[in-house]
Design a protein around this motif. Sequence first.
Motif, mmCIF file in Angstrom:
data_model
loop_
_atom_site.group_PDB
_atom_site.id
_atom_site.type_symbol
_atom_site.label_atom_id
_atom_site.label_comp_id
_atom_site.label_asym_id
_atom_site.label_seq_id
_atom_site.Cartn_x
_atom_site.Cartn_y
_atom_site.Cartn_z
ATOM 1 N N ASP A 135 0.658 -0.909 0.069
ATOM 2 C CA ASP A 135 0.044 0.429 0.102
ATOM 3 C C ASP A 135 0.790 0.671 -0.238
ATOM 4 O O ASP A 135 0.722 2.635 -0.906
ATOM 5 C CB ASP A 135 -0.774 0.259 1.421
ATOM 6 C CG ASP A 135 -1.988 0.990 1.313
ATOM 7 O OD1 ASP A 135 -2.542 0.936 -0.146
ATOM 8 O OD2 ASP A 135 -3.015 0.922 2.098
ATOM 9 N N LEU A 136 2.333 0.751 0.761
ATOM 10 C CA LEU A 136 2.717 2.491 0.819
ATOM 11 C C LEU A 136 3.482 2.561 -0.512
ATOM 12 O O LEU A 136 3.346 4.140 -1.042
ATOM 13 C CB LEU A 136 4.171 2.102 1.885
ATOM 14 C CG LEU A 136 3.600 2.354 3.149
ATOM 15 C CD1 LEU A 136 4.184 2.034 4.573
ATOM 16 C CD2 LEU A 136 2.850 4.142 3.884
ATOM 17 N N TYR A 138 2.046 1.643 -3.740
ATOM 18 C CA TYR A 138 0.996 2.363 -4.750
ATOM 19 C C TYR A 138 0.925 3.657 -4.224
ATOM 20 O O TYR A 138 0.479 4.288 -5.107
ATOM 21 C CB TYR A 138 -0.528 1.393 -4.249
ATOM 22 C CG TYR A 138 -1.251 2.203 -4.736
ATOM 23 C CD1 TYR A 138 -0.872 1.814 -5.942
ATOM 24 C CD2 TYR A 138 -2.604 2.244 -4.130
ATOM 25 C CE1 TYR A 138 -2.517 1.974 -6.662
ATOM 26 C CE2 TYR A 138 -3.221 2.987 -5.223
ATOM 27 C CZ TYR A 138 -3.634 2.858 -6.375
ATOM 28 O OH TYR A 138 -4.630 3.312 -7.193
ATOM 29 N N ALA A 139 1.042 4.356 -2.581
ATOM 30 C CA ALA A 139 0.862 5.856 -2.499
ATOM 31 C C ALA A 139 1.889 6.300 -3.173
ATOM 32 O O ALA A 139 1.805 7.200 -4.076
ATOM 33 C CB ALA A 139 0.977 5.896 -1.271
#
Lengths: 156, 108
Positions: A135-136, A138-139
């Motif tokens: 997720d990080l 993806y950010a």
Amino acid sequence: MKITTFNRSFFLIYLGLIISISGCKITLVPSYDAQIKEQIESTSKEIDRFYLTMMDKTTNSEGGRSYEQFREGYINIEVELLSLLKKNRVRPLNTHSTRIGEITLELWRKYKQEHKEDNAIPDGLIKLNMLAMSDLFYAMLIAEKGKELAENPPAN
Amino acid sequence: MNFDINEVLFQMVGAIKQNVGENWDEVRNPANVFLQNRKERLALLAELLISKEITQERFDSRMEDEKLIAEAHFHAIAVISKAIAQRAANAAIDIFQKAVKTALNVAN
């Protein structure tokens, strides 16, 4: 004579206006850097491989998931994260991507430390770590996409 | 202090929606992915606590991490929003420049 002077002044004002606005661009985000985007993608892939290998090829029995088994992998990935952070820090107007990089490095080090202290790691925690890192990253990619978006003119 | 990450993200996205117009999808899509990913992590986290794979202390510690991950999401969305604003402002400047240049050509 008066008319000629007026026209000349008017022309000079116009010229000044053109000069002042030509090349004038609003810049709120740094320019897009394809190399950084590539490094984000390759590091993300490396992290996925690291956790998937840990989960698939090892078990906690007989020290198969002891920290020592994965120390080098942790170091290699931390080197990549530090490199990304440094590249982000030197770019002007890049506080958002820099902060995402800082958070990623902070959590990577935290999860490494947990593994070191426990000297073992259950499957569920590997999955959780992998999801958080994914997720990080993806950010990070979304932030890079934003920079790319800023450089493309809007579709009419 | 009571901090509801979902509520903050919804409010943030709502505020952006009012300002980005036709570029709304550029913000909405990543925001949806962020929400979905967090949902998946929180479900797994609860499962790990219930099955006692992790301690309460570690559960609390991971909940704290969620705040940091949410902060990363906000930063990513902020870049997209700024990029949209930059693009719109520069498009307006381009139109102004072209108009002035055309006026100059007409005057000549």
